[in-house]
Enzyme design. Sequence first.
Site, PDB file in Angstrom:
ATOM      1  N   CYS A 121       4.917 -45.949  52.339  1.00 11.92           N
ATOM      2  CA  CYS A 121       5.633 -44.718  52.014  1.00 11.92           C
ATOM      3  C   CYS A 121       5.297 -44.197  50.631  1.00 11.92           C
ATOM      4  CB  CYS A 121       7.131 -44.953  52.129  1.00 11.92           C
ATOM      5  SG  CYS A 121       7.601 -45.444  53.782  1.00 11.92           S
ATOM      6  N   ASP A 122       4.060 -44.359  50.211  1.00 13.59           N
ATOM      7  CA  ASP A 122       3.630 -43.798  48.938  1.00 13.59           C
ATOM      8  C   ASP A 122       2.530 -42.802  49.243  1.00 13.59           C
ATOM      9  OD1 ASP A 122       2.277 -43.286  46.462  1.00 13.59           O
ATOM     10  OD2 ASP A 122       3.271 -45.053  45.649  1.00 13.59           O
TER      11      ASP A 122
END
Length: 377
Positions: free
Chosen positions: A325-326
Amino acid sequence: MATQRMLDFLATRRPESPCLVVDLDVVQENYHAFEKALPDSKIFYAVKANPAPEILRLLASLGSCFDTASIAEIEMALNAGATPERISYGNTIKKERDIERAYALGIRLYAVDCMEEVEKVARAAPEARVFCRVLTDGRGAEWPLSRKFGCVPAMAVEVLRRAKALGLDPYGVSFHVGSQQMELAAWDSALADAQAVFAALAAEGILLKMVNMGGGFPTRYLRDVPAAQAYGQAIFTALRKHFGNRLPETIIEPGRGMVGNAGVIKSEIVLISRKSDDDELRWVYLDIGKFGGLAETMDEAIRYPIATGHDGGETAPCVLAGPTCDSADVLYEKAPYPLPLALTIGDEVLIEGTGAYTTTYASVAFNGFEPLKAYVI
Ligand SMILES: *Cc1c(COP(=O)(O)O)cnc(C)c1O
């Protein structure tokens, strides 16, 4: 490229994805190719490229020496069977108490690139051999090492002179022409600089003995690379040109070139999507990304070959991304990656040439993803 041994292992063991498979036979072939290409140079494997104990044990048994950057790496090399005189502490940035620990472990060869570091080594490792690293411009390298390491040759002369005055053994000069170095000529200008340092110190009676010619030897990714033999010839010619008949002892420190092509990563496609109904570009999300071990895709520097079960079919460009989730976890976007149109969610792919600089770059547990598993066969 995946070897038959790797493919057999993946087919019979069916390890969970993502994982790296390393074929030791390839490491052994690479070691022999370096020996043959530069028969008069000692090989110091750069442990950071892949410190798997099986790799270190194999190389130790073949007679390799080791370039290390920390106490942990020194201990790994010792545990693999290397004696202390086969290990160099090649990091120019060391805590003084780590130099003390290395000295207590028997390490007597240290890298420096400034006065401050040579003073530390003199205090913590009396009478040890030191070599001074000189800057290179990194041109021709796909993963350049920039100005972080090394000093200008004139300063190297001062540093080694100071080493002598402090009771150390001023042993030589080192450089690194930049990783994945595609230009055979890169060693030529670095060797000219090294020779200038030798000559300046010889004039004052300080006789250096060794040139550490670093790493930089490439692995084949999407494009062909010259063979080890071609590098060996170019380097030998440059040595002769600059040092004439009085060749110094030389060492090389291959990392990527020793293990890069010995590994493949098995990965799985988690998602294929588009950003709008009329968007041509597919986003392909793998179960491995920048934080799972593919950190060298930073700035899209290293472009890995990816083999799929649909190779040969029609392809279209994709944005390739990792599962975390980056938003930084995108592998290739500026230069989209062509992949088969037939690819679907759940398909396995093989990311080739991933034996170097992958396992140790994987994060500990970003988003809960485990570090990259490795099987050494
Ligand atoms: C990383 C490193 C190497 C290995 O470089 P490659 O380009 O992977 O061959 C060699 N020497 C030093 C000092 C290094 O830091």
